[in-house]
Design an enzyme around this catalytic site. Structure first.
Site, short mmCIF file in Angstrom:
data_model
loop_
_atom_site.label_atom_id
_atom_site.label_comp_id
_atom_site.label_asym_id
_atom_site.label_seq_id
_atom_site.Cartn_x
_atom_site.Cartn_y
_atom_site.Cartn_z
N GLU A 177 0.81 -1.22 0.00
CA GLU A 177 0.00 0.00 0.00
C GLU A 177 0.85 1.28 0.00
OE1 GLU A 177 -2.72 -0.47 3.32
OE2 GLU A 177 -4.21 -1.36 2.01
N GLU A 246 -7.09 -7.26 -1.13
CA GLU A 246 -7.77 -7.06 0.15
C GLU A 246 -9.20 -6.61 -0.08
OE1 GLU A 246 -5.90 -4.64 3.10
OE2 GLU A 246 -3.94 -5.63 2.92
#
Length: 819
Positions: A177, A246
């Site tokens: 991320e 995710e």
């Protein structure tokens, strides 16, 4: 010289066991075949090795192809070049358990994890290295990151666990991320991400590397999506498949917060929508959230429970209907694998957020009918037939004719969980306690620590995160005629401690903790000083270090000041700045150093006059392990804040005194419309976390077990008790022409509490008969069909229950069974 026959034999054996993992623009390919892959995150340190086989098996039974996990650097290298892979940190054992179940693995090495894990998975010693800056072109950081990443890869290679070696791991991840926070790093951030890609590729793992939330991921990295919805995600390279690393099945919980929930219907909608729009890899974050044992919770203020409203709850129970409804979706998607990965794709736009997507091969076609409208159902006319698609839902037709699944129509049971008393105890609600105070004399009366300096340091720098606790101590001397004395005086502390306890001359003057997300506050209390020497002792407590954001490693923790003594003399205010005083520091508490939590501790405990609501106090008791195999929880209602151990195992921080806001909850939750973390909350005005998981492997099945509590703020241990958690009742509310299966999770159904076929009203636990009902007694039918059985299958049809006249309304069966 090695014979040619031996070489050929070796190559043949290697090729038999190796799996070739690659990709094209449509999908991950395994041995040349495009695959629909459904994966679920299970973090090995958030459960126990004894739990892993059952969790992974349930994942497989729920229709998963793969298990995904992070690797947690600070857990494995708590001290530089000293490693720990024991117990629940046994990564290799976890990966082999995945392999034993016949599933694939996705290894997210990072080594930045985020994951609401303490410090995002980075060890604090890394922060304390000279000149260190995380996640940028900082040589010291890159050297340490490469060292750890290489070590993990080498460990996994040694055990032949990459698919290229015949193992289960089909994907590996570097960084995590970074694209979300990359901007403040400027050009150095861009160079860093290129370095990450080159370093990862040089490790030659033989499977693709992924980078999530990284739109500029260098080739051959595969950039992937994280979020509640990823149907609009487009990879940055035309040869990268559409992947979702995710899919957030719920959300995490913070001290002082409420319980977040994401509806089953919305999770299913997000998955179906993703596959409708060309996705072929979906991973649930989390599939099993588990528990933040010991000091692993991040934040600050992440709770010990990491349940995440996942398909498997914190204890490993099936979270129904989420588990079952997604399993049905997985089965449908797998049945369409070839069509989804090889079919030509066309879309028909019906307007008002409704559309049909057709995947067509020479062998046949599969269809998705999507309705993204939040308010109204949609009628889709397709090939001469009409299909009603409820608002905010997707209908799947594997043959483009017959509806096999709709995300908003749940045809699996809802399980209502209950907590049962500990039947191994004669009086399970009353434990006999002993106690002892935390010995603080050296700190409160002498101000004596391990090191001194004439400045206030960040807690991370002094403690190296070896403890939540750090003492800041200084001495202030006043002459008898000092203008401060005899006046109104206060101690003012500018604090970034998550919790602060203050003492002056051994006397407790109060505490304060951060609230509402503000971790910089001012503590001020009236104080009486005496002529001569005065000892100020401040105990700073962290509750999980920051784990997210650009340069998050530099977020302050502890008492960074300034600190003042404020005196008033009429209208005049006198200020004495203590920030540059000589400060003495001591990491940790004596009780922790003396290991009072260990079962074999020889320290003296008193059974006389056990005090309640006393700060800095240790409590100990014994109990019998609850009978059976159901998960065990301990109720810590009545306590303040502290840490709990069972048989020397740290089950995590507790803080039941932290009550959530009484506003913001609703008895009902509308699944329609985009989800966010504050939608569909429960537990308003209640302790953020009351129940704490005690894994069965922590318990002695024979003889006594020991619970030890360290209570910081003052609480009442007399209410502490152990219970088991299990399915108490199961419900279903299913339209006719469906089949519903009821199960009490390996226990027999004992009674049918309610059953009605027609138009029953209400929800699980509060069903009522509607205006129309079948003539056949549904309770009698289901009693005969289900009672005494562990599983019963019900055909919801007029042939079984009769045909009530509901005047055009769709007929359905509502049932509640007691386990």
């Amino acid at each position: 010289m090695v014979s040619l026959r031996f070489i050929l034999c070796f190559l043949l054996v290697s090729s038999v066991y190796a799996t070739i993992v690659s990709h094209d623009d449509r999908a991950i390919t395994i041995d040349g075949h495009r695959r629909v892959l459904l994966s679920g995150s299970i973090h090995y340190p958030r459960s126990t090795p004894e739990m892993w086989p059952d969790l992974i098996k349930k994942g497989k039974e729920g229709g998963l192809d793969a298990i995904e996990t992070y690797v947690f650097w600070n857990a494995h290298e708590p001290t530089r070049r000293q490693y720990d892979f024991s117990g629940k940190l046994d990564l290799i054992r976890f990966l082999k358990t995945i392999q034993d179940e016949g599933l694939y693995g996705v290894l997210r090495i990072g080594p930045y994890a985020c994951a609401e894990w303490n410090y995002g998975g980075f060890p604090v010693w890394l922060h304390n290295m000279p000149g260190m800056v995380f996640r940028t072109t900082n040589k010291a950081f890159m050297d340490e990151m490469q060292n750890f990443t290489t070590m993990i890869v080498d460990m996994v290679k040694k055990e032949k666990l990459f698919a290229s070696q015949g193992g289960p791991i089909i994907l590996a991840q570097i960084e995590n991320e970074y694209g979300n926070v990359m901007g403040p790093y400027g050009e150095s951030g861009k160079e860093y991400i290129k370095w990450c890609a080159n370093m990862a590729q040089s490790l030659d793992v033989g499977v693709p590397w992924i980078m999530c939330q990284q739109n500029d991921a260098p080739q051959p990295m595969l950039n992937t999506c994280n979020g509640f919805y990823c149907d609009n995600f487009e990879p940055n390279n035309p040869n990268t498949p559409k992947m979702w690393t995710e899919n957030w099945t719920g959300w995490f919980k913070q001290w002082g917060g409420k319980n977040p929930h994401r509806t089953t219907k919305d999770v299913a909608f997000s998955v179906a929508r993703f596959f409708q729009r060309g996705g072929t890899f979906n991973n649930y974050y989390m599939y099993h959230g588990g528990t933040n044992f010991d000091r692993t919770a991040g934040g600050p203020y992440i709770t010990t429970s990491y349940d995440y409203d996942a398909p498997l709850d914190e204890y490993g129970n099936l979270n129904q209907p989420k588990y079952g409804h997604l399993k049905q979706l997985h089965d449908i998607l797998h049945s369409m694998e070839k069509t989804l990965t090889y079919g030509n794709i066309s879309t028909i736009d019906y307007g008002n957020s409704a559309s049909a997507t057709i995947y067509r091969t020479e062998e046949g076609s599969s269809c998705f009918f999507g309705n993204g409208n939040e308010n109204s159902d949609s009628t889709i006319n397709f090939q001469g037939e009409s299909y009603v698609v409820p608002a905010w839902s997707v209908t799947i037709l594997p043959d483009c004719k017959n509806e096999a699944y709709n995300t908003a129509k749940i045809t699996t049971q809802t399980s209502m969980m209950v907590k049962k008393p500990n039947e191994a105890e004669d009086d399970p609600s009353t434990l006999k306690w002993s106690w002892r105070p935390e010995n603080m004399d050296n700190f409160l009366l002498k101000g004596k620590g391990e090191s001194t300096n004439r400045q206030l340091f960040d807690q991370k720098v002094v403690s190296n995160d070896q403890s939540d606790y750090l003492w800041y101590m200084t001495t202030v001397k006043f002459k008898k005629r000092d203008p401060f004395l005899g006046k109104s005086m206060s101690l003012r502390v500018n604090s970034t401690a998550h919790v602060l306890h203050a003492f002056v001359n051994g006397r407790y003057i109060g505490n304060q903790h951060a609230e509402n997300g503000n971790f910089h506050y001012v503590f001020e209390k009236e104080v009486k000083f005496k002529p001569g020497r005065n000892v100020i002792s401040l105990l700073s407590i962290t509750v999980g270090l920051a784990n997210y954001g650009a340069f998050f490693e530099s977020q302050p923790a502890g008492i960074t000041g300034p600190i003042f003594i404020i005196g008033g003399n009429g209208d005049e205010t006198i200020v004495k700045d203590l920030s540059a005083h000589k400060w003495s520091y001591k990491t940790g508490l004596n009780g922790f150093e003396n290991q009072l939590f260990r079962t074999e501790s020889v320290s003296k405990w008193s059974v006389e006059s056990v005090p309640f609501n006393r700060t800095m106090t240790w409590y100990k008791s014994t109990f019998k392990a609850p009978l059976g195999n159901d998960p065990v929880v301990v109720d810590l209602l009545g306590l303040g804040k502290g840490t709990a151990w069972v048989n020397g195992n740290n089950i995590g921080r507790y803080w039941p005194a932290f009550i959530s806001n009484k506003n913001g909850c609703s008895a009902t939750c509308n699944y329609r419309g985009a989800y966010h973390s504050e939608k569909c909350q429960t537990n308003c005005g209640e302790p953020t976390q009351r129940w704490y998981h005690v894994p069965r492997s922590f318990l002695n099945t024979e003889g006594d077990n020991t619970i030890v509590l360290f209570e910081e703020m003052g609480g009442n241990p007399s209410l502490v008790n152990f219970k088991t958690t299990r399915v108490g009742s199961v419900c279903a509310n299913v339209y006719e022409k469906n089949n519903i299966q009821l199960s009490c999770d390996r226990k027999p159904i004992s009674a049918i509490k309610f059953a009605s076929f027609g138009n029953p009203q209400g929800n699980c636990g509060s069903f009522e008969k509607g205006s129309c009902e079948a003539s056949n007694n549904a309770v009698d039918i289901l009693t005969q069909l289900c009672v005494g059985k562990e599983i019963c299958s019900i055909d919801v049809s007029t042939e079984k229950f009769g045909a009530p006249d509901c005047r055009g309304s769709a007929r359905k069966l509502a049932v509640e069974a007691i386990c």
